[in-house]
Design an enzyme around this catalytic site. Structure first.
Site, PDB file in Angstrom:
ATOM      1  N   ASP A  51       5.265   0.474  12.305  1.00 30.10           N
ATOM      2  CA  ASP A  51       4.071   0.026  11.787  1.00 30.10           C
ATOM      3  C   ASP A  51       3.964  -1.496  12.282  1.00 30.10           C
ATOM      4  O   ASP A  51       2.996  -2.122  11.976  1.00 30.10           O
ATOM      5  CB  ASP A  51       3.944  -0.033  10.212  1.00 30.10           C
ATOM      6  CG  ASP A  51       3.456   1.444   9.602  1.00 30.10           C
ATOM      7  OD1 ASP A  51       2.947   2.293  10.643  1.00 30.10           O
ATOM      8  OD2 ASP A  51       3.499   1.718   8.621  1.00 30.10           O
ATOM      9  N   ARG A  58       0.857  14.322  12.924  1.00 27.66           N
ATOM     10  CA  ARG A  58       1.731  14.250  11.830  1.00 27.66           C
ATOM     11  C   ARG A  58       1.772  15.389  10.847  1.00 27.66           C
ATOM     12  O   ARG A  58       0.695  15.539   9.899  1.00 27.66           O
ATOM     13  CB  ARG A  58       1.260  12.969  11.076  1.00 27.66           C
ATOM     14  CG  ARG A  58       1.425  11.668  11.916  1.00 27.66           C
ATOM     15  CD  ARG A  58       1.157  10.665  10.916  1.00 27.66           C
ATOM     16  NE  ARG A  58      -0.056  10.081  10.571  1.00 27.66           N
ATOM     17  CZ  ARG A  58      -0.253   9.098  10.008  1.00 27.66           C
ATOM     18  NH1 ARG A  58       0.201   8.305   9.596  1.00 27.66           N
ATOM     19  NH2 ARG A  58      -1.990   8.999   9.969  1.00 27.66           N
ATOM     20  N   ARG A  68      -7.928  -0.437   5.520  1.00 33.00           N
ATOM     21  CA  ARG A  68      -7.275   0.487   4.843  1.00 33.00           C
ATOM     22  C   ARG A  68      -5.957  -0.187   4.389  1.00 33.00           C
ATOM     23  O   ARG A  68      -5.204   0.415   3.293  1.00 33.00           O
ATOM     24  CB  ARG A  68      -7.002   1.621   5.697  1.00 33.00           C
ATOM     25  CG  ARG A  68      -8.145   2.662   6.048  1.00 33.00           C
ATOM     26  CD  ARG A  68      -7.932   3.721   6.816  1.00 33.00           C
ATOM     27  NE  ARG A  68      -6.538   4.359   6.059  1.00 33.00           N
ATOM     28  CZ  ARG A  68      -5.696   4.490   7.023  1.00 33.00           C
ATOM     29  NH1 ARG A  68      -5.427   4.266   8.102  1.00 33.00           N
ATOM     30  NH2 ARG A  68      -4.545   5.156   6.367  1.00 33.00           N
ATOM     31  N   LYS A  82       1.032  -1.316  -0.198  1.00 34.90           N
ATOM     32  CA  LYS A  82       0.182  -0.161   0.030  1.00 34.90           C
ATOM     33  C   LYS A  82       0.742   1.365   0.017  1.00 34.90           C
ATOM     34  O   LYS A  82       0.648   2.208  -0.848  1.00 34.90           O
ATOM     35  CB  LYS A  82      -0.830  -0.196   1.291  1.00 34.90           C
ATOM     36  CG  LYS A  82      -1.854   1.412   1.359  1.00 34.90           C
ATOM     37  CD  LYS A  82      -2.399   1.399   2.789  1.00 34.90           C
ATOM     38  CE  LYS A  82      -1.349   2.065   3.677  1.00 34.90           C
ATOM     39  NZ  LYS A  82      -2.059   2.593   4.872  1.00 34.90           N
ATOM     40  N   ASN A  83       1.989   1.416   0.846  1.00 35.25           N
ATOM     41  CA  ASN A  83       2.574   2.471   0.994  1.00 35.25           C
ATOM     42  C   ASN A  83       3.560   2.770  -0.051  1.00 35.25           C
ATOM     43  O   ASN A  83       4.255   3.698  -0.201  1.00 35.25           O
ATOM     44  CB  ASN A  83       3.631   2.551   2.324  1.00 35.25           C
ATOM     45  CG  ASN A  83       2.685   2.445   3.474  1.00 35.25           C
ATOM     46  OD1 ASN A  83       1.437   2.969   3.184  1.00 35.25           O
ATOM     47  ND2 ASN A  83       3.035   2.186   4.612  1.00 35.25           N
ATOM     48  N   CYS A 115      -5.550   7.668  10.067  1.00 35.60           N
ATOM     49  CA  CYS A 115      -5.516   7.053  11.418  1.00 35.60           C
ATOM     50  C   CYS A 115      -5.308   8.131  12.314  1.00 35.60           C
ATOM     51  O   CYS A 115      -4.231   9.031  12.164  1.00 35.60           O
ATOM     52  CB  CYS A 115      -4.549   5.915  11.327  1.00 35.60           C
ATOM     53  SG  CYS A 115      -5.134   4.473  10.751  1.00 35.60           S
TER      54      CYS A 115
END
Length: 427
Positions: free
Chosen positions: A305, A121, A397, A22-23, A116
Site C-alpha cells: 500500500d 484478489r 476511499r 480504515k483497514n 480497487c
C-alpha cells in the site's frame, strides 16, 4: 467527478494529526455484529469505505450514528444475513461481514466484492477457512451462501498470510465451539487491533501479530467502547510527501512501530527521521538517494500500500532504483501517469526500473486506484507547475479530505466539484 488541482513546488511544513485506520475500522465495524447492543467506536475516519460499511449495517437492520470521529452501532435490531449486492460492489472490505453474520445467524449471503482494480484478489482462503469451521458453501453464479448449524473450532493453515482471510476466520471462530488455531496468519497491526477489540467484548484470542493465532470459542460477546489505531498508510503517505517536496513535517497520533519498514527505506534514501512515542519527525533538505531494490511483501516487510508513493520519491532520487511488487500483479497502473509527468520508469512483469530525474512537471493525470491516486497527489505536490488529478473518488476511499490534510502543511491544493446540471449554464 471531483478533481484536485495542485500548484506544485512548495516544501511541506508543519504538524499534522493522523486519523484512524480504515483497514482497522472496517473489520471492527463488521465485528460489532457479534454482540447484540450498542458498540461505540472512537477515531473512526470519515471515508467513503466507512460510509459504505455503515450503509450495509443499516440495510441489515442495525442502527448507526456518527458524530465526527465517533460511531455508535446498535446491532440489537440486526435482522438480515443478506449483504446488499449494490453495496458489496462498491467495496471489497464488505467481505468482512461473512464471518460475523455466519456466527450470529448461522447463515450469510454475499456477492463478489468490489473495490480497487489492482489485480486478482480471490476469496478462496476466506471460504476455505469458514468451511473448515463447519460451514457449507454454496456458490451460485453471482451469489455465495454459507450455512452452519454450529461452528466448531479447528486447525486452519493459510496458504498465504491473507489479512482478510485471517480476520474473517477470527471473527467466525470467536463464537465457535472449541479452539481454533490459525497458522501462517497475517501479522498486520490491524489484525492486532481486531484481536484487542474482540477481547474487549469478551473473546479469548492470543497471538495476533505473530503467524499463529489461537481462538478459544466463547458462548457470547458483550458490546464495548473502543478506540481505533492510527492509519499507518496515511502516516506513510505524509512522510513520503514530506521527503518528496524537500520539506519538514511532524506527525502526531501515529505509531512509529507500525512503520518500521518504511522508516528503514526512507533512511536509506537519505531522509532524516526521528520518533518518540506517537510523534514522528520527517525532514529532507536535499535530493533523495536512489535505493538499489525495494520489494513489497506481507507485514512486517515493506507494504504494497506504500509502493506507488515510494516510487514517486525514487523517481526524484539521484540514481537508479528497482521496485518489485510481489503482492498484487496489477499495481503498476500509476507508472504511465508518472511518466506523463516526466518520470523515467519502465516495467517488466512485477518489477519497475526507476531512473531518477531532477524534477517532475505538472500534468493532467487520473487516479486508477486508492494508493495510485495518493502517489499522484505526492507527484503533483513535488512537481513544477500545475497538476490536475482526476477520479478523486478513489482517493476518498482511504484519505479523509486529502486536500485539507496537505493544505494544513502549506500545500497549494484544492478540490473542484462539477456544477450540478441544473446549475450548469452551458446546458
Amino acid at each position: 467527478m471531483d478533481k484536485l488541482v495542485i500548484e506544485g513546488g512548495k516544501s511541506l511544513s508543519g504538524t499534522i494529526r493522523i486519523h484512524g485506520a480504515k483497514n482497522a475500522a472496517l473489520p471492527i465495524l463488521a465485528a460489532s455484529l457479534l454482540a447484540a447492543g450498542k458498540v461505540q467506536l472512537s477515531n473512526v475516519p470519515r471515508l467513503l469505505d466507512i460510509d459504505v460499511m455503515l450503509d450495509i449495517l443499516d440495510r441489515i437492520g442495525c442502527t448507526t450514528l456518527r458524530d465526527q470521529e465517533t460511531v455508535v452501532v446498535d446491532t440489537s435490531s440486526a435482522n438480515s444475513f443478506h449483504v446488499p449486492e449494490d453495496l458489496m460492489g462498491q467495496m471489497r472490505s464488505s467481505i468482512f461481514l461473512m464471518g460475523p453474520l455466519l456466527a450470529r445467524f448461522g447463515e450469510v449471503a454475499v456477492y463478489q466484492p468490489g473495490g480497487c482494480a489492482i489485480g486478482e484478489r480471490k476469496i478462496d482462503l476466506h471460504l476455505r477457512g469458514l468451511k473448515a469451521l463447519g460451514a457449507e458453501i454454496e456458490e451460485l453464479e453471482q451469489q455465495i451462501i454459507c450455512r452452519a448449524g454450529k461452528l466448531k473450532g479447528t486447525d486452519i493453515h493459510l496458504d498465504f498470510p491473507s489479512v482478510g482471510a485471517t480476520e474473517n476466520i477470527m471473527m467466525a471462530a470467536v463464537l465457535a465451539e472449541g479452539t481454533t488455531i490459525i497458522t501462517n496468519a497475517a501479522r498486520e497491526p490491524e489484525i492486532q487491533d481486531l484481536q484487542n477489540f474482540l477481547n474487549a467484548m469478551g473473546a479469548n484470542i492470543i497471538g495476533a501479530g505473530t503467524d499463529t493465532i489461537t481462538i478459544q470459542g466463547v458462548s457470547q460477546l458483550s458490546p464495548c467502547s473502543y478506540t481505533i489505531i492510527p492509519d499507518r498508510i496515511v502516516a506513510g503517505t505524509v512522510m513520503i510527501a514530506a521527503a518528496a517536496t524537500r520539506g519538514s513535517v511532524t506527525l502526531t497520533h501515529s505509531n512509529p512501530a507500525h512503520l518500521s519498514s518504511l522508516i528503514h527505506v526512507l533512511k536509506r534514501a537519505g531522509v532524516q527521521i526521528s520518533a518518540y512515542n506517537d510523534i514522528i519527525n520527517v525532514s529532507c533538505m536535499s535530493r533523495p538517494k536512489a535505493i538499489e531494490r525495494v520489494e513489497t511483501s506481507p507485514y512486517p516487510s515493506f507494504p504494497t500500500d506504500l509502493q506507488s508513493q515510494v516510487m514517486v520519491l525514487l523517481s526524484l532520487a539521484d540514481g537508479f532504483s528497482v521496485m518489485k511488487e510481489t503482492v498484487f500483479e496489477g499495481r503498476f497502473k500509476h507508472v504511465d501517469e508518472l511518466t506523463r509527468m516526466g518520470a523515467d520508469i519502465s516495467t517488466d512483469l512485477n518489477c519497475a526500473f526507476i531512473r531518477g530525474v531532477k524534477r517532475l512537471y505538472g500534468a493532467t493525470v487520473e487516479a486508477t486506484d486508492l494508493r495510485a491516486g495518493a502517489a499522484l497527489v505526492i507527484a503533483g505536490l513535488a512537481a513544477q507547475g500545475k497538476t490536475i488529478v482526476e477520479q478523486v473518488h478513489h482517493i476518498d476511499r482511504g484519505y479523509e479530505h486529502i486536500e485539507q490534510l496537505f493544505q494544513n502543511l502549506g500545500a497549494d491544493i484544492h478540490r473542484f466539484s462539477p456544477l450540478p446540471k441544473s446549475l450548469d449554464l452551458a446546458n
